[in-house]
Design a protein around this motif. Structure first.
Motif, short mmCIF file in Angstrom:
data_model
loop_
_atom_site.label_atom_id
_atom_site.label_comp_id
_atom_site.label_asym_id
_atom_site.label_seq_id
_atom_site.Cartn_x
_atom_site.Cartn_y
_atom_site.Cartn_z
N GLY A 99 0.85 -1.18 0.00
CA GLY A 99 0.00 0.00 0.00
C GLY A 99 0.89 1.23 0.00
N ARG A 100 0.27 2.36 -0.30
CA ARG A 100 1.10 3.56 -0.39
C ARG A 100 1.72 3.91 0.96
N GLY A 101 1.09 3.43 2.03
CA GLY A 101 1.66 3.67 3.34
C GLY A 101 2.66 2.61 3.74
N GLY A 102 2.76 1.54 2.99
CA GLY A 102 3.66 0.45 3.34
C GLY A 102 5.09 0.71 2.92
N PRO A 103 6.01 -0.08 3.44
CA PRO A 103 7.43 0.16 3.17
C PRO A 103 7.77 0.08 1.69
N VAL A 104 7.32 -0.98 1.03
CA VAL A 104 7.66 -1.13 -0.39
C VAL A 104 6.79 -0.22 -1.25
N GLY A 105 5.49 -0.23 -0.92
CA GLY A 105 4.56 0.56 -1.71
C GLY A 105 4.89 2.04 -1.66
N GLY A 106 5.29 2.50 -0.49
CA GLY A 106 5.63 3.91 -0.36
C GLY A 106 6.80 4.27 -1.25
N TRP A 107 7.77 3.39 -1.28
CA TRP A 107 8.95 3.63 -2.10
C TRP A 107 8.58 3.63 -3.58
N LEU A 108 7.79 2.62 -3.98
CA LEU A 108 7.35 2.53 -5.38
C LEU A 108 6.65 3.83 -5.78
N ASP A 109 5.81 4.31 -4.86
CA ASP A 109 5.02 5.50 -5.14
C ASP A 109 5.92 6.72 -5.32
N ARG A 110 6.86 6.90 -4.39
CA ARG A 110 7.74 8.07 -4.45
C ARG A 110 8.74 7.96 -5.59
N ALA A 111 9.38 6.77 -5.67
CA ALA A 111 10.50 6.64 -6.61
C ALA A 111 10.02 6.46 -8.06
N LEU A 112 8.99 5.65 -8.23
CA LEU A 112 8.60 5.33 -9.59
C LEU A 112 7.23 5.88 -9.97
#
Ligand SMILES: Nc1ncnc2c1ncn2[C@@H]1O[C@H](COP(=O)(O)OP(=O)(O)OP(=O)(O)O)[C@@H](O)[C@H]1O
Ligand SMILES: Nc1ncnc2c1ncn2[C@@H]1O[C@H](COP(=O)(O)OP(=O)(O)OP(=O)(O)O)[C@@H](O)[C@H]1O
Ligand code: MOO
Ligand SMILES: [Mg+2]
Ligand SMILES: [Mg+2]
Lengths: 206, 234, 230, 230, 206
Positions: free
Chosen positions: D70-83
């Motif tokens: 999810g956008r609040g999750g560790p991976v999802g947050g990164w995906l959202d910001r970075a990509l």
């Protein structure tokens, strides 16, 4: 008549015609590589159905397209030593050896201990087939066929990949089976001296 | 444990906590504990239709009750025994990913304000009530493309708790029980049909205690119990 | 460590999954063999029918089971009258739902292994006097053991995780049909149930890990089986 | 025959399932190879982790995906910001959920086929000048094709049927994440929705039947592959 | 030195000691069935690691446990005709034949057409290995090894299961390779006349 064939088999596109009758106790089947020797043996054993024709061994009709006879392999009583060893990979050597013996209806004409002794496989009984050398696997395959109390033998190059001493011992065994037990034998071999020594009649295919 | 020997109650998942509380009270009175099974209302109704050996059915809206009634699967009138209201919630954690608006109207006016989580608006009762409320407020046409239809109210709540959406509309009872959201607005109950929970006895019921438990569900004691979980009176 | 209720759910899940796998094993193997070794009209249709529980949402599968096997359904009514067997609301119903969902996975794995069995070995067995049935039992069956093991493992895991069909067909009754996934679902419905859910999820994970270790060990014990012929 | 909305759902389902299978294929094969051919510490744990989506109720898997991606999750947050990649509420999220659910099935089938590849053929390729990588590409990979086909088919069917994880992780958004099972589920929730449900279920069935026929045909075309060596 | 071995291999429980050095262009490795001939060939080819020792062929060290040398099979340049054919079952005969040729770094010392012609496999190029007869499969395996442009040959009973004419033709080919191309050859055979005719040195194992 030990082997009486008049049939057509077709493993691939080209038909193979097998037409011979042999009175001899041991008949050699020879011919160049790829001519159809193995296919004929398969037809006699019942694992390759001829297109048409008739197969009789030791007076018993095994296949006759006209009469609608086609015995299943297990009812034919062939002792077939395949060109490749075809050991059962999930059974140890001992279980492979006795596979047919357990299923035999009549008493065998050769004892288990004698086979093990003659073929020199006593030290291999606990091994898996995958760990056997080429010659070892072949010997086990021969023993497995002999122990099934077959009514006739089909031997597809049984002595290849055996050293001189073991080949000699096996040839002597084949002679004994031929003479003493009078089991009809069909032998495929490329070795002229082998054929000469063992065969009462030579059938050339192709 | 001793298998419960009382009447078999098929109930909507959203009533789980309250019904378990009622069942405990009932058992404390010396009665045989009812057998409770929770699931989607649709599944429950179909189980009854297929002849499942149930005694009492509890649904989260009237529609499936009517469906059962039409098929003569109920004994007697369904009766409401609890009610609920809707609230607008936002993530409790201010570090959420999206900026949280002050109200539903403010959210509706900001086209970049993100999405809003509801239970599925066509099929799940909570979603249908929420849609009706938004329609009454004149916000539905604006918000429809921004709706995230979740599997259930709890799933909608989870999207808000996780900060995936800035807003959600859920039952007051759910919001009260969750630490992950805060209520930013209560939905005026007059804007949507009343949210009522019904119970009815199943026609094929063979349990002797079924009638008694059905009566108990609409008693004052049961009403006090459901109130303790945030439900209102019917 | 575990509460009594958790123990109960755990044991029920084990019972349901084991029974599901055990009843499905022979059926799945027979189907796999039919599809791998026979050609008959409707073979592809049969294959497709087996795959259905994979393709349909589990809830729909549960609903179809209910239509067919509920007491009002054609088969279920007969079971009820003739045998007194009620599947809905009963753990046998949960096992049946799990079995249906596990079936396609088991058939596929077994079929893969049956197709890999060298038919020339079956021929060899036949010449040695084995009738088709015996050749099957002594050659094809043991040589397809890796597929049976893989199928059983997949089926067990799938049964342990089965939720949608179970809750729709067998309902969610404590002590009868509330398996681990249903207990987890039930916990998820409760506000603040996350801790209970996490505990139950960990039980599921440990259980499957245990099953995996046991199955790997069983497979490795019969390793000789898989060695290749010279 | 089909309404426009049904067409839309059908196409979306196809897209989601195909993408799920395609992204999972190489990953699943690599994992299957690792587990079949290598021994390393943590091998059984990896195997167990792959099986998790099978054992956990799909809804829990969806919930874990939400926590992680999810956008609040560790991976999802990164995906959202970075990509700038958002998975939740997006069809890519539905594909991801389907991929995760399909993974264990695909790995098992592939592993079974890789284990059945005769290593002596790989040895032969090596003596003929093939480095390990080339021997893998030319021998192990094509000889395990039956497992790849079976895995792809299982994975595709599972993806077509995936419901619980998708609706929990990606929600039920028309045109984005409302795949066939979600549409079916939505219909089932409504009294009188049976007709719509039946239509959609038939679409699912036809789709999977089609996929099955295509995959059987592909496999049969490469039949030479599966014949045994003399 | 064409073959220079001093190593111990252990395919099963019993160790097999291979200690011989041969200057001959063609060395015959003989010994009874199961003595370890195939295992020695496997060690030279790099698909069975010796327990310890040293293997050098044509002056190049392939394995040396003390020096820590252990070339991977693909760097050794062995042209290995296995005792079993080991054709790739998923590739047609033609693809099998050229498998090694495609990977060869240096130009081969024998042409593809010549190999096909000499082995008489031209009519088989489109066939799957599973449909070949025993002798046909063997010939394809020989062709595959020759076309890989090997630096040395390991032949494990290459002439078994070939008819007299084809065996003769192949023996002549081996002679030509031995004499014209000077590729070191290690030949395992049970046929005395074959060994006599071809071998410059005979190593007896066991
Ligand atoms: N499935 C098949 N498809 C096509 N051709 C086949 C098939 N099986 C066998 N053949 C061909 O049939 C012919 C006869 O094969 P068979 O194995 O009987 O020969 P053989 O006389 O035993 O030869 P060898 O001495 O090399 O073993 C060969 O040319 C072979 O290539
Ligand atoms: N994996 C294994 N486990 C146990 N024993 C093995 C294994 N592999 C090979 N052996 C044994 O090692 C010995 C040597 O085998 P090898 O194949 O090298 O014999 P060989 O000399 O080539 O025999 P043949 O002439 O019969 O082919 C044999 O006795 C064989 O049984
Ligand atoms: O995909 Mo389900 O309906 O949560 O088992
Ligand atoms: Mg032959
Ligand atoms: Mg050897």
């Amino acid at each position: 008549m030990s082997f009486d064939l008049d049939c057509v088999v077709r493993p691939g596109a080209a038909p193979i015609i097998a037409r011979f009758a042999s009175e001899a106790r041991l008949t050699a089947l020879v011919g160049p590589s790829g001519v159809g020797k193995t296919s004929v043996l398969n037809a006699i054993a019942g694992i390759l159905a001829p297109v048409e024709g008739r197969i009789a061994v030791a007076g018993q009709v095994l296949f006759d397209s006209e009469a609608g006879v086609n015995l299943p392999p297990e009812a034919r009583g062939a002792g077939y030593v395949f060109q490749d060893a075809r050991l059962f990979p999930h059974q140890r050597v001992h279980a492979n050896l006795v596979y047919g013996e357990r299923l035999a209806r009549n008493a065998g004409w050769i004892g288990r201990d004698e086979v093990i002794e003659l073929l020199g496989v006593g030290h291999l009984l606990d091994r898996w087939p995958a760990t056997l050398s080429g010659g070892e696997a072949r010997r086990v395959a021969i023993g497995r066929a002999l122990l099934a109390a077959p009514r006739f033998l089909l031997l597809d190059e049984p002595l290849s990949s055996l050293d001189a001493e073991k080949a000699e011992r096996l040839a002597a065994l084949i002679e004994r089976i031929r003479d003493e037990i009078a089991v009809p034998i069909l032998l495929v071999s490329h070795a002229a001296e082998e054929v000469e020594r063992l065969a009462g009649q030579v059938v050339t295919l192709g | 444990p001793e298998p419960p020997a009382g009447p078999t109650v098929l109930a909507a998942s959203s009533m789980q906590e309250a019904l378990e509380g009622i069942a405990r009270d009932w058992e404390a009175e010396g009665q045989a504990a009812p057998v409770l099974s929770f699931g989607a209302t649709s599944a429950i109704a179909r189980q009854i239709e297929s002849g499942a050996p149930a005694d009492i059915v509890v649904t989260a809206d009237r529609e499936w009750m009517d469906w059962l009634e039409e098929r003569d699967l109920l004994a007697g009138e369904p009766r409401a025994f609890a009610s609920n209201t809707l609230v607008v919630v936002a993530p409790a954690d201010p570090a959420g990913v999206v900026p949280v608006p002050m109200s539903l109207r403010e959210f509706a006016q900001d086209p970049d304000g993100g999405r809003i989580a509801l239970a599925e608006t066509g099929s799940v009762p909570a979603g249908r009530y929420a849609r009706a409320a938004l329609q009454s407020m004149g916000l539905w046409d604006v918000l429809e493309p921004r709706v995230v239809p979740a599997e259930s109210v709890r799933a909608a709540l989870a999207f808000v708790e996780r900060g995936e959406v800035p807003l959600g509309i859920v039952y007051a009872t759910d919001a009260q029980a969750s630490d992950g959201v805060r209520v930013i607005e209560r939905v005026d109950p007059s804007l949507h049909p009343r949210i009522l929970y019904y119970r009815a006895q199943v026609a094929a019921s063979r349990d002797n205690e079924a009638q008694a438990f059905a009566d108990y569900l609409v008693s004052d004691a049961a009403r006090r119990r459901v109130a303790s979980y945030g439900f209102g009176s019917p | 460590m575990l509460t009594q209720a958790e123990w109960y759910v755990l044991l029920l899940s084990l019972k349901v999954s084991l029974v599901a796998v055990l009843i499905t094993l022979p059926v799945a193997y027979a189907l796999a063999w039919l599809i791998a070794r026979r050609t008959f009209p409707g073979r592809t249709l049969l294959d497709a029918a087996i795959h259905l529980p994979l393709v349909l949402p589990p809830v729909v599968t549960g609903w179809l089971l209910l239509l067919l096997l509920g007491r009002g359904g054609p088969v279920g009514g007969w079971l009820d009258r003739a045998l007194g067997l009620t599947l809905v609301f009963h753990w046998t119903g949960a096992a049946l739902a799990a079995a249906v969902m596990a079936l396609p996975l088991m058939v596929r794995a077994m079929r893969l292994s049956i197709e890999a069995v060298d038919r020339r070995l079956v021929d060899a067995a036949r010449t040695l006097g084995a009738n088709p049935w015996r050749a099957f039992l002594t050659i094809t069956l043991p040589l397809s053991a890796p597929g049976i093991a893989a199928g059983a493992m997949l089926g067990f895991a799938r049964s342990l995780g089965e939720f949608g069909a179970t809750i729709t067909f067998a309902a969610n009754i404590e002590g009868q049909t509330r398996t681990l996934p249903l207990a987890i679902y039930t916990g998820l419905q409760l506000p603040g149930g996350e801790a209970a859910v996490a505990r139950l999820a960990i039980i599921s994970i440990v259980l499957s890990l245990g099953a995996l270790i046991v199955s790997e060990w069983l497979v490795r014990r019969s390793q000789g089986t898989r060695a290749h012929v010279l």
